[in-house]
Design a protein around this motif. Structure first.
Motif, PDB file in Angstrom:
ATOM      1  N   GLY A 228       0.797  -1.221   0.000  1.00  0.00           N
ATOM      2  CA  GLY A 228       0.000   0.000   0.000  1.00  0.00           C
ATOM      3  C   GLY A 228       0.827   1.266   0.000  1.00  0.00           C
ATOM      4  N   LEU A 229       2.114   1.145   0.354  1.00  0.00           N
ATOM      5  CA  LEU A 229       2.999   2.311   0.378  1.00  0.00           C
ATOM      6  C   LEU A 229       3.725   2.527  -0.945  1.00  0.00           C
ATOM      7  CD1 LEU A 229       4.635   1.998   3.926  1.00  0.00           C
ATOM      8  CD2 LEU A 229       2.872   3.621   3.209  1.00  0.00           C
ATOM      9  N   LYS A 230       3.538   1.642  -1.914  1.00  0.00           N
ATOM     10  CA  LYS A 230       4.271   1.742  -3.179  1.00  0.00           C
ATOM     11  C   LYS A 230       4.032   3.054  -3.939  1.00  0.00           C
ATOM     12  CE  LYS A 230       5.046  -1.801  -5.859  1.00  0.00           C
ATOM     13  NZ  LYS A 230       4.901  -3.031  -6.660  1.00  0.00           N
ATOM     14  N   VAL A 236      13.470   4.261   4.503  1.00  0.00           N
ATOM     15  CA  VAL A 236      13.552   3.190   5.488  1.00  0.00           C
ATOM     16  C   VAL A 236      14.872   3.319   6.237  1.00  0.00           C
ATOM     17  CG1 VAL A 236      13.657   0.698   5.874  1.00  0.00           C
ATOM     18  CG2 VAL A 236      12.077   1.635   4.177  1.00  0.00           C
ATOM     19  N   ILE A 237      14.781   3.452   7.551  1.00  0.00           N
ATOM     20  CA  ILE A 237      15.949   3.571   8.419  1.00  0.00           C
ATOM     21  C   ILE A 237      16.094   2.268   9.201  1.00  0.00           C
ATOM     22  CG2 ILE A 237      16.951   4.822  10.371  1.00  0.00           C
ATOM     23  CD1 ILE A 237      15.276   7.260   9.443  1.00  0.00           C
ATOM     24  N   ARG A 259      10.465   3.657  -5.225  1.00  0.00           N
ATOM     25  CA  ARG A 259      10.841   4.980  -4.707  1.00  0.00           C
ATOM     26  C   ARG A 259      11.293   4.895  -3.255  1.00  0.00           C
ATOM     27  NH1 ARG A 259       5.641   8.523  -5.986  1.00  0.00           N
ATOM     28  NH2 ARG A 259       7.043  10.280  -5.595  1.00  0.00           N
ATOM     29  N   LEU A 260      12.004   3.812  -2.948  1.00  0.00           N
ATOM     30  CA  LEU A 260      12.450   3.581  -1.570  1.00  0.00           C
ATOM     31  C   LEU A 260      13.934   3.922  -1.424  1.00  0.00           C
ATOM     32  CD1 LEU A 260      11.574   0.538   0.675  1.00  0.00           C
ATOM     33  CD2 LEU A 260      13.930   1.349   0.538  1.00  0.00           C
ATOM     34  N   SER A 288      12.049  16.617  -0.457  1.00  0.00           N
ATOM     35  CA  SER A 288      11.947  15.901  -1.738  1.00  0.00           C
ATOM     36  C   SER A 288      10.542  15.393  -1.983  1.00  0.00           C
ATOM     37  CB  SER A 288      12.954  14.742  -1.783  1.00  0.00           C
ATOM     38  OG  SER A 288      12.554  13.665  -0.941  1.00  0.00           O
ATOM     39  N   VAL A 289       9.854  14.996  -0.900  1.00  0.00           N
ATOM     40  CA  VAL A 289       8.454  14.565  -1.046  1.00  0.00           C
ATOM     41  C   VAL A 289       7.605  15.746  -1.514  1.00  0.00           C
ATOM     42  CG1 VAL A 289       6.402  13.781   0.206  1.00  0.00           C
ATOM     43  CG2 VAL A 289       8.635  12.736   0.680  1.00  0.00           C
ATOM     44  N   GLU A 290       7.808  16.901  -0.909  1.00  0.00           N
ATOM     45  CA  GLU A 290       7.073  18.097  -1.313  1.00  0.00           C
ATOM     46  C   GLU A 290       7.309  18.422  -2.782  1.00  0.00           C
ATOM     47  OE1 GLU A 290       6.151  21.161   2.267  1.00  0.00           O
ATOM     48  OE2 GLU A 290       8.237  21.098   1.596  1.00  0.00           O
TER      49      GLU A 290
END
Length: 293
Positions: A228-230, A236-237, A259-260, A288-290
């Motif tokens: 669902g996050l694709k 990811v840390i 996009r990970l 970067s998300v913005e």
């Protein structure tokens, strides 16, 4: 009330009072951030990150950091079975509605990451991007056993110095890179002062949710939730010494998610502290998300 955040109290669907730290509530325009903590942790875990994001000189933004029911300053639940991811997910939705959050970047540590994955299934429109801190769709049995062994079972320290020593003795091999200040900060979010003594910063009945689970039963398949996050950018840390999230699982997540971005924190285990240089890394990821939305 603090000079860096305001106290926000929200009623859950069943009337339980939930506590939220609201950093930079007057910030408009920038994408807000919602911080979700680990199983027995609280909103205080994200203080350094939240201050950095909400007071950024060029792009200040609103940051919400939640105490789940039974943790921190939220009310304890008389029914321990309600310490459940599905109910906590609903609590998060109640908070977001009350706070007027329509879309955000979610930063989830451990259990908070599971809630974020679940959120992608029930309300994907709320997510602009996500940070998963030492959590993924495969939970290692060794890590789960360790967590089951200490939640609600820690000895009661007489002083904060003693509390710090307890944590250092228990987890020092997992966090060899931790500084004295980081151990002290961890102690302050694990215990709090009440009636002139130190008590756990969560309802000890939280342990019952772990004890009631069959350790021999197969773990649920969480890959469908991860799928669902694709659609969203994902950071990811992983702690170098994590016993809950393996390097192999992170690689499998990278193989499935276009996009990970993955990052390993040296000298730390489950779960890395979101402080120091990680605040810059997360801030850059949010920018970067913005830019991509």
């Amino acid at each position: 009330m603090s000079d860096t955040y305001r106290d926000l109290f929200v009623s859950a669907a069943d009337g339980l009072r939930l506590y939220v730290r609201d950093y930079g509530p007057g910030s408009e325009g920038a994408l807000p951030v919602v911080c979700l903590s680990g199983l027995s942790r609280s909103s205080e875990d994200f203080h350094e990150l939240a201050v950095a994001l909400s007071r950024d000189a060029s792009r200040p933004r609103r940051v919400l950091s939640l105490d789940y029911r039974g943790r921190g300053r939220s009310d304890w639940d008389k029914e321990w079975r309600n310490y459940d991811v599905k109910i906590e997910l609903n609590d998060v939705l109640q908070v977001l509605t009350a706070a007027g959050i329509e879309k955000a970047v979610f930063v989830g540590t451990s259990r908070g990451g599971l809630i974020t994955m679940a959120l992608s299934a029930v309300r994907p429109t709320l997510i602009a991007g996500a940070v998963l801190n030492d959590i993924g769709p495969v939970l290692e049995a060794k890590g789960l056993a360790r967590i089951r062994g200490y939640v609600g079972k820690l000895p009661t320290p007489r002083t904060m110095d003693e509390a710090t020593q307890i944590l250092r003795q228990m987890s020092g091999s997992e966090f060899p890179a931790f500084t004295d200040e980081q151990w002290q900060a961890l102690a302050r979010v694990t215990w709090r002062e009440a009636s002139c003594q130190l008590v756990l910063n969560y309802d000890p009945n939280l342990m019952k949710t772990l004890e009631s689970a069959d350790p021999e039963a197969p773990l649920p398949d969480l890959w469908p939730l991860f799928e669902g996050l694709k659609p969203f950018p994902l950071l990811v840390i992983r702690g170098e010494h994590s016993d809950l999230l393996s390097a192999e699982t992170v690689q499998a997540m990278q193989d499935r998610h276009p996009r990970l971005t993955a990052l390993t924190v040296p000298g730390q285990g489950h779960a890395p502290a979101l402080d120091g240089d990680l605040t810059r890394v997360i801030g850059e990821f949010i920018l970067s998300v913005e830019a991509s939305t």
